[in-house]
Design an enzyme around this catalytic site. Sequence first.
Site, PDB file in Angstrom:
ATOM      1  N   MET A 149       0.848  -1.192   0.000  1.00  0.00           N
ATOM      2  CA  MET A 149       0.000   0.000   0.000  1.00  0.00           C
ATOM      3  C   MET A 149       0.882   1.238   0.000  1.00  0.00           C
ATOM      4  O   MET A 149       1.856   1.308   0.734  1.00  0.00           O
ATOM      5  CB  MET A 149      -0.887   0.004   1.257  1.00  0.00           C
ATOM      6  CG  MET A 149      -1.700   1.283   1.404  1.00  0.00           C
ATOM      7  SD  MET A 149      -2.874   1.202   2.765  1.00  0.00           S
ATOM      8  CE  MET A 149      -1.832   1.693   4.132  1.00  0.00           C
ATOM      9  N   ASN A 150       0.512   2.265  -0.831  1.00  0.00           N
ATOM     10  CA  ASN A 150       1.058   3.605  -0.589  1.00  0.00           C
ATOM     11  C   ASN A 150      -0.086   4.600  -0.412  1.00  0.00           C
ATOM     12  O   ASN A 150      -0.955   4.353   0.453  1.00  0.00           O
ATOM     13  CB  ASN A 150       2.171   4.004  -1.577  1.00  0.00           C
ATOM     14  CG  ASN A 150       1.868   3.980  -3.043  1.00  0.00           C
ATOM     15  OD1 ASN A 150       1.718   2.916  -3.624  1.00  0.00           O
ATOM     16  ND2 ASN A 150       1.799   5.118  -3.671  1.00  0.00           N
ATOM     17  N   ASP A 151      -0.141   5.671  -1.146  1.00  0.00           N
ATOM     18  CA  ASP A 151      -1.033   6.799  -0.830  1.00  0.00           C
ATOM     19  C   ASP A 151      -2.482   6.433  -0.490  1.00  0.00           C
ATOM     20  O   ASP A 151      -3.076   5.596  -1.167  1.00  0.00           O
ATOM     21  CB  ASP A 151      -1.152   7.729  -2.035  1.00  0.00           C
ATOM     22  CG  ASP A 151       0.163   8.046  -2.696  1.00  0.00           C
ATOM     23  OD1 ASP A 151       1.199   7.624  -2.196  1.00  0.00           O
ATOM     24  OD2 ASP A 151       0.129   8.710  -3.733  1.00  0.00           O
ATOM     25  N   GLU A 321       3.475  16.270  -5.498  1.00  0.00           N
ATOM     26  CA  GLU A 321       2.489  15.205  -5.693  1.00  0.00           C
ATOM     27  C   GLU A 321       1.304  15.434  -4.755  1.00  0.00           C
ATOM     28  O   GLU A 321       1.359  16.218  -3.818  1.00  0.00           O
ATOM     29  CB  GLU A 321       3.116  13.844  -5.364  1.00  0.00           C
ATOM     30  CG  GLU A 321       4.345  13.518  -6.181  1.00  0.00           C
ATOM     31  CD  GLU A 321       4.922  12.137  -5.913  1.00  0.00           C
ATOM     32  OE1 GLU A 321       5.281  11.455  -6.873  1.00  0.00           O
ATOM     33  OE2 GLU A 321       5.027  11.732  -4.735  1.00  0.00           O
TER      34      GLU A 321
END
Length: 609
Positions: A149-151, A321
């Site tokens: 998982m990231n963002d 970002e």
Amino acid sequence: MKRIQAGIIALTISAAASAATTPGGIAVEHLGVNNTLVRVDGEGRYLILPVQESNDDANVNILVDGQLDRTLRVRLAKSKVDYTVPFDLTPYAGHEVVLNIVTTQGRSSVREAKDDVCWRNIALADTFDTSNRERYRPLYHHTPQYGWMNDPNGMFYRDGVWHLYYQYNPYGSKWENLSWGHSSSTDLVHWTPQPVALEPTGLGLVFSGSCALDTANTAGFGPEAVLGMYTSAGVSQVQSLVWSTDGGTTFNFFPGNPVLTLESEARDPNMFWDEANGRWVMLLAHALDREMLVFTSPDMKTWELQSSFGKGVGCQDGVWECPDLFPLSVEGTDEQKWVLVCNINPGGPFGGSATQYFVGDFDGRIFTADTDSTGAVPTKWMDYGKDHYATVSWSDAPSGRRTLIGWMSNWQYAAEVPTMQYRSANTLPREAALFRGPDGQLYLQSAPSPELTALRGDVVASVRGTGIGSRAKTYSLPRTNDGACEIVFDIDSRSARVVDILLSNAAGEKVAMTYDVSSHTLSFDRRESGNVTFSEEFPAVTVAPTFETDGRISLRIFVDRSSIEVFGDDGRFVMTNIVFPENPYTTLSLSADGGRARVENLKIYSIRQ
Ligand code: FRU
């Protein structure tokens, strides 16, 4: 004679290769050195794929009735199986499924390729075991059941439910196959896993984005529709519109996608309904240009560029970002200001990823940042730890709340942290507010969401007030829950120069925090916190300004096995850092140097699940 024999041997080898079949309804046929067909002949809901993390990704082309349906990138196991991932066959019931697999690791012969352990371990099964196998998995922070998982993405609130989507690899615990995983919660602390909501399309991977309710039916998908915008990342990064009519479980892909294209890298659309002007506003990170673009639209399908913000402003050390933009009122006044959130990587104050923000005004077209007394736009950080990134807020939250959540890791080492079944957790949810600092500037406060107090279990230590000096006073942390607790106390530094706050265990692993009264800072040293060797970037000391002027701070420290979040003065300063102790920290020690300080209202809570 010799030549003929050689020919016979060659024939035998290829016949044996194509006949190789693993038990359980799967036929494995090696076509060439790096090319294998896996034919699903038997029954089972999942095809279980064995993964070896250190391997390269194989391209797993899913052929359905002979046609290419999609391609997964999976680190198929060569010499050992680290874990397995499930490929759900349910959508293909009644069809013939064949995997045309291209491994990139060069073997010298088909015989050698046949030795890969994945071919013996691919299996069909009706269930996939998601029970936790990780001692570092947090107890009360959101994590995916398995995979990378990231963002956080697309968060919206509706009918009592907080929806949280996230950048997700369902086929391994490293960044790949980017999809939107999905979890939901009614209290922001207990999360229910939901099916993957968005998977890669012909336009590319599903990168970060946002969701909002379309109650005015501006897009024409109905007043119940949840709209989503995200970046389709293929060779180019373009913006795609999706909508859901089942409350965010499944999404439809707008056939006119992409709805917005630019000539340079732009991603992570974050949109909201601008009531005053009756249209949508979207911020888009013009990543390499280090600016945020502002677009507007009547219907989410056609977008008009209005302005850009950020060229040469704030921290410019990395790519920009994951933007966000929202109004907040200034503490204790009726004044409304806007906050523009800009995640940046690298370039964070302690290396790697971090979240900066700007306070200013927004007229529906242009964001203008406040300046300081020198006329410059100051750089401000939302969190002074190393593990707080891609933070954005929920849309449509109740009671005017502005609730945010971040990814609790750092691109410097996120893929190396010592977990395997899953990688990375989210931060705790936080409530945004604006306060005026001692320098007259407006700052963002990130207070722990009120729902978190319901997690408080037994009080294992309670001290009304005590003096502290150079000899440390120690308190035991709860033994339940393997290293999860909440610690609260106030410090009145009085004559002390510094106050030391230590979390430690019998093995000598420790996190050392220091409140330095004269520099108005709180530091957090994790250099001896446990396993710090998996990345050179991991051992670190982070430092937060405390913004106080009277030598008094109050702290709420959330410990959750592999994370520590320190909220000072209800979130006026925050530090989020992950840690990997061999054993849970057992002791809190408090001491003061250069004089005597006082600790008041100390409480240590176990966590109620
Ligand atoms: C931020 C980010 C985003 C992008 C996503 C891809 O961490 O790089 O800009 O959309 O991750 O996973």
